[in-house]
Design a protein around this motif. Structure first.
Motif, short mmCIF file in Angstrom:
data_model
loop_
_atom_site.label_atom_id
_atom_site.label_comp_id
_atom_site.label_asym_id
_atom_site.label_seq_id
_atom_site.Cartn_x
_atom_site.Cartn_y
_atom_site.Cartn_z
N ARG A 1 0.83 -1.19 0.00
CA ARG A 1 0.00 0.00 0.00
C ARG A 1 0.87 1.25 0.00
O ARG A 1 2.05 1.20 0.37
CB ARG A 1 -0.89 0.03 1.25
N ASP A 2 0.30 2.37 -0.40
CA ASP A 2 1.00 3.65 -0.30
C ASP A 2 1.43 3.88 1.14
O ASP A 2 0.64 3.71 2.08
CB ASP A 2 0.10 4.80 -0.75
N GLY A 3 2.69 4.24 1.32
CA GLY A 3 3.22 4.47 2.66
C GLY A 3 3.68 3.22 3.37
O GLY A 3 4.13 3.29 4.52
N GLY A 4 3.59 2.07 2.70
CA GLY A 4 3.97 0.82 3.34
C GLY A 4 5.47 0.58 3.32
O GLY A 4 6.25 1.34 2.73
N LEU A 5 5.88 -0.51 3.98
CA LEU A 5 7.29 -0.84 4.16
C LEU A 5 7.61 -2.21 3.58
O LEU A 5 6.81 -3.15 3.68
CB LEU A 5 7.66 -0.83 5.65
N LEU A 6 8.79 -2.32 3.00
CA LEU A 6 9.35 -3.59 2.56
C LEU A 6 10.45 -4.00 3.53
O LEU A 6 11.34 -3.19 3.84
CB LEU A 6 9.92 -3.46 1.15
N LEU A 7 10.41 -5.24 4.00
CA LEU A 7 11.44 -5.77 4.89
C LEU A 7 12.18 -6.88 4.17
O LEU A 7 11.57 -7.86 3.73
CB LEU A 7 10.83 -6.33 6.18
#
Length: 246
Positions: free
Chosen positions: A131-137
């Motif tokens: 989603r917009d504003g999300g994070l990838l780890l």
């Protein structure tokens, strides 16, 4: 390492990477994991991150893995922690998983960037679900210092497969993501990941002396111990890198 060897070696580990529970908790704090946060974990292993974050922070999510052995452990862990209604596990090739578009606040792949043929390809697999504003780890090894040829041979990895930390930053930037945080393994994290594997392998060898792969498993155990102690602790780092699209 074959999937079977991996399943045997990881029998005593709940987290299938050099990430301790304390560091996993720190990562949740950094990522502001909270009730309602949705996470997709590709190559989720035994599902400890999803289950723990659901239990501790009210998150929910989906884990995908190819191993029936690991997924059985993930389902058991979800029941044990009372979060089976908030986490779901699916068997499949994480590299071919049909990711729901823009459905997740966090998309993670912790220590399995081989699913996309490397770091850049795996980020390409992860991005559509965010989603917009999300994070990838992304959990990824790195070289603490450039390894000599004998270290690469012992660890059975090509030097070019990973980079130093600064080179890893270059790879993220080239892939179009911004590195904003990280949680790195230390020597104790590595030891807590590797040493239980030796015990698990030793127990299995004692219990299965007639298995046709005994000689290969024994060689794998001996190589794992020696390569970690001689080279891995000195040259091979590992971390979870928190990134977001530029």
């Amino acid at each position: 390492m074959s999937l079977r060897f991996h399943e045997i070696a990881e029998a005593r580990n709940r987290i299938l990477n050099p990430l301790t529970h304390d560091k996993m908790a720190l990562l949740a704090e950094i990522c502001d994991v909270s009730p309602g946060v949705r996470q997709l974990d590709l190559a989720c292993g035994k599902g400890e991150m999803l289950c723990r974050w659901a239990a501790d922070h009210g998150a929910e999510g989906v884990g995908v893995d190819i191993s029936d052995v690991f997924l059985a452990a993930a389902h058991e862990r979800a029941e044990e922690l009372g979060v089976a209604d908030r986490v779901r596990f699916e068997r499949g090739d994480a590299g071919a998983y049909a990711v729901e578009s823009q459905a997740y606040d966090i998309v993670s792949c912790i220590g399995a960037t081989w699913i996309g043929g490397g770091l850049a390809g795996t980020l390409d697999l992860m991005r559509p679900g965010l989603r917009d504003g999300g994070l990838l780890l992304v959990g990824e090894p790195y070289w603490i210092s450039p390894p000599p040829a004998e270290a690469c041979e012992a660890l059975q990895v090509e030097a070019a497969l990973f980079g130093t930390l600064s080179e890893t930053l270059d790879r993220f930037e080239a892939a179009g993501v911004e590195l904003i945080e990280m949680v790195l393994a230390d020597l104790d994290s590595w030891d807590r990941y590797m040493a239980p594997q030796w015990w698990a392998l030793s127990d299995w060898l004692r219990a299965n002396p007639g298995d046709p792969e005994v000689a290969e498993l024994r060689a794998f155990l001996e190589r794992s111990r020696r390569s970690h102690l001689a080279y891995g602790r000195r040259y091979l780092g590992w971390g979870v890198f928190v990134v977001r699209p530029c």
